[in-house]
Design an enzyme around this catalytic site. Sequence first.
Site, PDB file in Angstrom:
ATOM      1  N   CYS A 246       0.810  -1.232   0.000  1.00 26.20           N
ATOM      2  CA  CYS A 246       0.000   0.000   0.000  1.00 26.20           C
ATOM      3  C   CYS A 246       0.837   1.274   0.000  1.00 26.20           C
ATOM      4  O   CYS A 246       0.293   2.375  -0.040  1.00 26.20           O
ATOM      5  CB  CYS A 246      -0.943  -0.009   1.202  1.00 26.20           C
ATOM      6  SG  CYS A 246      -1.959  -1.499   1.264  1.00 26.20           S
ATOM      7  N   HIS A 386      -2.252   8.256   6.269  1.00 26.24           N
ATOM      8  CA  HIS A 386      -2.505   6.940   5.669  1.00 26.24           C
ATOM      9  C   HIS A 386      -3.811   6.358   6.207  1.00 26.24           C
ATOM     10  O   HIS A 386      -4.541   5.711   5.463  1.00 26.24           O
ATOM     11  CB  HIS A 386      -1.345   5.992   5.971  1.00 26.24           C
ATOM     12  CG  HIS A 386      -1.489   4.640   5.368  1.00 26.24           C
ATOM     13  ND1 HIS A 386      -1.453   4.429   4.006  1.00 26.24           N
ATOM     14  CD2 HIS A 386      -1.698   3.408   5.921  1.00 26.24           C
ATOM     15  CE1 HIS A 386      -1.611   3.137   3.742  1.00 26.24           C
ATOM     16  NE2 HIS A 386      -1.763   2.506   4.889  1.00 26.24           N
ATOM     17  N   GLU A 397      -0.202   5.631  13.860  1.00 25.44           N
ATOM     18  CA  GLU A 397       0.178   6.734  12.986  1.00 25.44           C
ATOM     19  C   GLU A 397      -0.101   8.066  13.671  1.00 25.44           C
ATOM     20  O   GLU A 397       0.732   8.977  13.630  1.00 25.44           O
ATOM     21  CB  GLU A 397      -0.575   6.675  11.662  1.00 25.44           C
ATOM     22  CG  GLU A 397      -0.204   7.836  10.740  1.00 25.44           C
ATOM     23  CD  GLU A 397      -0.990   7.876   9.435  1.00 25.44           C
ATOM     24  OE1 GLU A 397      -0.594   8.621   8.526  1.00 25.44           O
ATOM     25  OE2 GLU A 397      -2.016   7.165   9.346  1.00 25.44           O
ATOM     26  N   LYS A 417      -9.250   8.163   2.713  1.00 21.38           N
ATOM     27  CA  LYS A 417      -9.833   6.813   2.687  1.00 21.38           C
ATOM     28  C   LYS A 417     -11.207   6.736   3.348  1.00 21.38           C
ATOM     29  O   LYS A 417     -11.929   5.767   3.147  1.00 21.38           O
ATOM     30  CB  LYS A 417      -8.878   5.816   3.341  1.00 21.38           C
ATOM     31  CG  LYS A 417      -7.562   5.650   2.591  1.00 21.38           C
ATOM     32  CD  LYS A 417      -6.664   4.639   3.282  1.00 21.38           C
ATOM     33  CE  LYS A 417      -5.319   4.517   2.577  1.00 21.38           C
ATOM     34  NZ  LYS A 417      -4.461   5.695   2.791  1.00 21.38           N
ATOM     35  N   HIS A 422      -9.732   2.080   0.588  1.00 19.97           N
ATOM     36  CA  HIS A 422      -8.286   1.910   0.471  1.00 19.97           C
ATOM     37  C   HIS A 422      -7.944   1.339  -0.901  1.00 19.97           C
ATOM     38  O   HIS A 422      -8.230   0.177  -1.185  1.00 19.97           O
ATOM     39  CB  HIS A 422      -7.794   0.984   1.593  1.00 19.97           C
ATOM     40  CG  HIS A 422      -6.314   0.918   1.724  1.00 19.97           C
ATOM     41  ND1 HIS A 422      -5.447   1.578   0.880  1.00 19.97           N
ATOM     42  CD2 HIS A 422      -5.523   0.248   2.619  1.00 19.97           C
ATOM     43  CE1 HIS A 422      -4.211   1.330   1.247  1.00 19.97           C
ATOM     44  NE2 HIS A 422      -4.235   0.526   2.291  1.00 19.97           N
ATOM     45  N   PHE A 482       2.159  -3.411   3.907  1.00 19.00           N
ATOM     46  CA  PHE A 482       2.504  -4.688   4.524  1.00 19.00           C
ATOM     47  C   PHE A 482       4.023  -4.843   4.501  1.00 19.00           C
ATOM     48  O   PHE A 482       4.689  -4.501   3.527  1.00 19.00           O
ATOM     49  CB  PHE A 482       1.868  -5.847   3.763  1.00 19.00           C
ATOM     50  CG  PHE A 482       0.422  -6.088   4.128  1.00 19.00           C
ATOM     51  CD1 PHE A 482      -0.228  -5.314   5.065  1.00 19.00           C
ATOM     52  CD2 PHE A 482      -0.293  -7.113   3.519  1.00 19.00           C
ATOM     53  CE1 PHE A 482      -1.556  -5.538   5.392  1.00 19.00           C
ATOM     54  CE2 PHE A 482      -1.621  -7.355   3.839  1.00 19.00           C
ATOM     55  CZ  PHE A 482      -2.248  -6.577   4.769  1.00 19.00           C
TER      56      PHE A 482
END
Length: 500
Positions: A246, A386, A397, A417, A422, A482
Amino acid sequence: MAAPVAPPLCTWLVAACLSAACSAGEEKQRRHRGAGVGVGGLFGSRHRPGSRRRGGARSGMSMAVALHPERGVVETKKTDVKQRRVVVTGMGVVTPLGHDPDEFYNNLLQGMSGISEIEAFDCSSYPTRIAGEIKSFSTDGWVAPKLAKRMDKFMQYLIMAGKKTLDNAGITEEIMNELEKSRCGVLIGSAMGGMKVFSDAIEALRVSYKKMNPFCVPFATTNMGSAILAMDLGWMGPNYSISTACATSNFCILNAANHIRKGEADLMLCGGSDAPIIPIGLGGFVACRALSQRNSDPTRASRPWDVDRDGFVMGEGSGVLLLEELEHAKQRGAEIYAEFLGGSFTCDAYHMTEPHPEGRGVILCIENALADSGVTKEDINYINAHATSTQMGDLKEFEALTRCFGQNPQLRVNSTKSMTGHLLGAAGGIEAVAAIQAIRTGWVHPNINLDNPEKNVDVSLLVGPQKERCDVKVALSNSFGFGWLCISIRCRLQDAASLL
């Protein structure tokens, strides 16, 4: 005395510009420090005359300096990366909220959700049946019909967004013919690649290999979208794909900017594209237990930082930027949307899907991006986070942002998002467009569905349920993937008058 540098691989710019003044002992010490891979970047306002970007070597010695214990320093002649500024002159999107940058951003400002029930296939037996699915899409006029029929959708989205970016940048046929094609490149990545093409090939193989699409292998690879687009345009410069889950788009944007900084290119199409809303894509993330199951209320399913979030919502599409060397853009009379300032990537080196408990990779990434960009933390007054609507990711975050920026009352934070879902490898691309549009318009889009914020989240920093006025000086866009790869990029408003 050379400025201290980060460990190798911590930031692409610093790693590429290692100072030759370090001793062998210092080099050995750096190799023993923890390093990670993530990406961060900045977009922002006018560069201060006489100011100096920090954290890099004095001259662009990236791949131009060799350290040898016996031979000493070997330096080759390379363009000074600090003399080549990078600006954004074009934007293109294919999203659940529209296929035009202005339409896309206006829908974001209105708080419109692109999340709905999946219609592409029967998913009635799945626990998740919603996504940020593109309902209306046609390649007519953008991709040759025969080629479009064979392509995976991620390639269709990529090519359409890429060509729309050139239109947006005012690259007419006349200008295209005058470009030095060897200095024009394409770096548009994908997290998942041609999943549908490959999945269909496996099903065909159950009958016979003779039933397989002869294009199934090349059209499944993540680099083929960039390659096909470059062939169409005749662009012969840097061309490849980066696939970092991502964080893909931001990795591509940073590396594209680096090619321009290093003098290897003058124009770069960059960003990401993904089309994962197919049975194997949905099933795979369901198996990971990562997706929201709020099927009865799709538009309220993606809710970053809200106590009642229950996972992220998949989306699909593409986001592409045209980065251009400043003098080249001025020479052709291009409209300049923003200046790309710099960025960084790191890695938590902790867990495949969970962030480090102390957010070390994220903090390191942001700090290195600030150093690379030559701006202070006080300069940042807008962050496109994010924040995917997951339990751990959102909080870690935000904690990292608080530690990096403190209680800055001017700082505004939001998550695109909450409305698009996403888009995986394409997320950073469309979010870079959102950040640049915030710079251009002076409006930041709302955070929707934030009805019951987490107690550890300072809501005074978050944009509310309605759009807000914000004179963005420097914007930060975060992406994580990831493997817990972290990337941050920064841009600022570029006053065209100051460039002419």
